[in-house]
Design an enzyme around this catalytic site. Sequence first.
Site, PDB file in Angstrom:
ATOM      1  N   LEU A 155      -2.991 -12.524  -5.645  1.00 35.62           N
ATOM      2  CA  LEU A 155      -1.717 -12.756  -6.344  1.00 35.62           C
ATOM      3  C   LEU A 155      -1.771 -12.191  -7.768  1.00 35.62           C
ATOM      4  O   LEU A 155      -1.020 -12.591  -8.640  1.00 35.62           O
ATOM      5  CB  LEU A 155      -1.393 -14.262  -6.356  1.00 35.62           C
TER       6      LEU A 155
ATOM      7  N   GLU B 106      -7.285  -0.934 -15.689  1.00 35.08           N
ATOM      8  CA  GLU B 106      -7.894  -1.173 -14.380  1.00 35.08           C
ATOM      9  C   GLU B 106      -8.435   0.134 -13.779  1.00 35.08           C
ATOM     10  O   GLU B 106      -9.532   0.176 -13.234  1.00 35.08           O
ATOM     11  CB  GLU B 106      -6.862  -1.826 -13.457  1.00 35.08           C
TER      12      GLU B 106
ATOM     13  N   SER C   2      -7.128 -14.407  -5.108  1.00 35.44           N
ATOM     14  CA  SER C   2      -6.072 -14.861  -4.198  1.00 35.44           C
ATOM     15  C   SER C   2      -5.162 -13.725  -3.755  1.00 35.44           C
ATOM     16  O   SER C   2      -4.281 -13.928  -2.935  1.00 35.44           O
ATOM     17  CB  SER C   2      -5.210 -15.921  -4.893  1.00 35.44           C
TER      18      SER C   2
ATOM     19  N   SER D 117      -5.761 -10.454 -12.067  1.00 34.42           N
ATOM     20  CA  SER D 117      -6.233  -9.420 -13.005  1.00 34.42           C
ATOM     21  C   SER D 117      -5.058  -8.781 -13.738  1.00 34.42           C
ATOM     22  O   SER D 117      -5.112  -8.596 -14.959  1.00 34.42           O
ATOM     23  CB  SER D 117      -7.074  -8.373 -12.281  1.00 34.42           C
TER      24      SER D 117
ATOM     25  N   HIS E  11       0.824  -1.209   0.000  1.00 35.00           N
ATOM     26  CA  HIS E  11       0.000   0.000   0.000  1.00 35.00           C
ATOM     27  C   HIS E  11       0.857   1.258   0.000  1.00 35.00           C
ATOM     28  O   HIS E  11       0.522   2.243   0.665  1.00 35.00           O
ATOM     29  CB  HIS E  11      -0.990  -0.008   1.179  1.00 35.00           C
ATOM     30  N   ILE E  12       1.969   1.215  -0.726  1.00 34.87           N
ATOM     31  CA  ILE E  12       2.769   2.439  -0.872  1.00 34.87           C
ATOM     32  C   ILE E  12       3.085   2.729  -2.333  1.00 34.87           C
ATOM     33  O   ILE E  12       3.676   3.759  -2.639  1.00 34.87           O
ATOM     34  CB  ILE E  12       4.081   2.397  -0.039  1.00 34.87           C
TER      35      ILE E  12
ATOM     36  N   ASP F  11       1.493  -4.239  -9.459  1.00 33.02           N
ATOM     37  CA  ASP F  11       1.131  -5.588  -9.919  1.00 33.02           C
ATOM     38  C   ASP F  11       1.438  -5.758 -11.398  1.00 33.02           C
ATOM     39  O   ASP F  11       2.022  -6.759 -11.828  1.00 33.02           O
ATOM     40  CB  ASP F  11      -0.364  -5.844  -9.694  1.00 33.02           C
TER      41      ASP F  11
HETATM   42  C1  GLA Z   1      -3.207  -4.102  -4.986  1.00 36.27           C
HETATM   43  C2  GLA Z   1      -2.957  -3.017  -6.033  1.00 36.27           C
HETATM   44  C3  GLA Z   1      -1.497  -2.557  -6.027  1.00 36.27           C
HETATM   45  C4  GLA Z   1      -1.009  -2.226  -4.620  1.00 36.27           C
HETATM   46  C5  GLA Z   1      -1.394  -3.344  -3.635  1.00 36.27           C
HETATM   47  C6  GLA Z   1      -1.066  -2.975  -2.217  1.00 36.27           C
HETATM   48  O1  GLA Z   1      -2.534  -5.279  -5.326  1.00 36.27           O
HETATM   49  O2  GLA Z   1      -3.291  -3.476  -7.316  1.00 36.27           O
HETATM   50  O3  GLA Z   1      -1.325  -1.469  -6.894  1.00 36.27           O
HETATM   51  O4  GLA Z   1      -1.507  -0.992  -4.198  1.00 36.27           O
HETATM   52  O5  GLA Z   1      -2.779  -3.664  -3.708  1.00 36.27           O
HETATM   53  O6  GLA Z   1       0.297  -2.853  -2.029  1.00 36.27           O
END
Ligand code: GLA
Length: 389
Positions: free
Chosen positions: A124, A163, A122, A127, A34-35, A175
């Site tokens: 992981l 997205e 999951s 998407s 979450h950064i 991701d």
């Molecule tokens: C999801 C989001 C990412 C990231 C994470 C948390 O996976 O798609 O962009 O913010 O949460 O680190």
Amino acid sequence: MDDKTLKQKFCELYGDGEVRLFAAAGRVNLIGEHIDYCGGLVLPAALELRCTIAARKNCTKKWRLAATTTSLTAEFDLEKIGEYKDLKWGNYQAGVAYIMQNDGFDLTGLDLLYDCTVPFGSGLSSSAAIEVATAFMISAFSGESGGKTANLTEIAVYGKRAENEYCGVSCGIMDQFASSRGKSGNAILLDCATLKFDYVPLKLGDCELVIANSNKPHSLVASKYNERRSECESALAVLSPALGVRSLAEITPEMFETSGEKLLSGKVKDRARHVVYECDRVKRAVTALKTGDMPLFGKLLNESHYSLRDLYEVTGAELDALSDGARSSSGCLGSRMTGGGFGGSTVSLVKKDKVDAFIRETSAKYRAAVGYEATFYTAAVSDGAREVL
Ligand code: GLA
């Protein structure tokens, strides 16, 4: 499914002939949670779990889509690609096609069969794997007919834009970047403010990574993800002029404690504190990896989880039970939730010779706590987006 079987299934569905395969990876984030949307450094790695697309030109102006994991199908008229929203299945593909077409890519008619071995929900990044594999494929076909092409970073950005702009999730770039730029045996240290990156060899000594899916579905759309993002924006609106920073990631723990924290209150202060300290943990985790200090790496994983649980409040009962169970099981040096949270998976650092006992013990504790099973994977770190030749 293996590549040969996927090609066979494709031919059963669409008829015999040449079939091409395009793949992109799921990911595990080791630390830096979450950064990404606060301009921080993150440390994800691409997984062997992946999305593979079997594809063939069909000489029409349509995409016909099917999948090995669902009986749902979709059909897109490429002249009306922006109209396919809120589908039961196929939104990510429609989003990528729409964004890339608008950006000047030449879309050709295709028959497609998607095989995604990243479990849905999951945490992981199934998407991102679908988006990035689709973007890679569009670029490959477009380039062959003399049209526009994209490099792996641009492909990741198209996935993210699909997205954000088409599916309504304000996710960051982590991701899709890991899914696209992943490299076997390496984590990626990605600066989300500049998209500069370095590969960090995953030399874990006598340890390995074990991923556990809580089987509590994680859904970014339904979750409080977008709310957390706007809480961070509120914190930045106060701290940016006061501390002279452009992002929360530029704030060191010292700056936060001496000048920042007194300007904030309540949940917004907690969220900002998480971001500031998580950014610092990533740097320390990279040093731990480079010097082979596995106990320190494990300790940082634990601290990250506690911060996501207490300050950022994105873990939930299932992920807490799973990582608590892991921490008290044989051979575990550290454990944390990975990905967006609110369900999804954990990643644990475990002594190689204790992995079987670790899985047995963690599994029993989780079942006793929540009443159903977790699914375990030993994490094979793999390559990102590619054509499978
Ligand atoms: C999801 C989001 C990412 C990231 C994470 C948390 O996976 O798609 O962009 O913010 O949460 O680190």
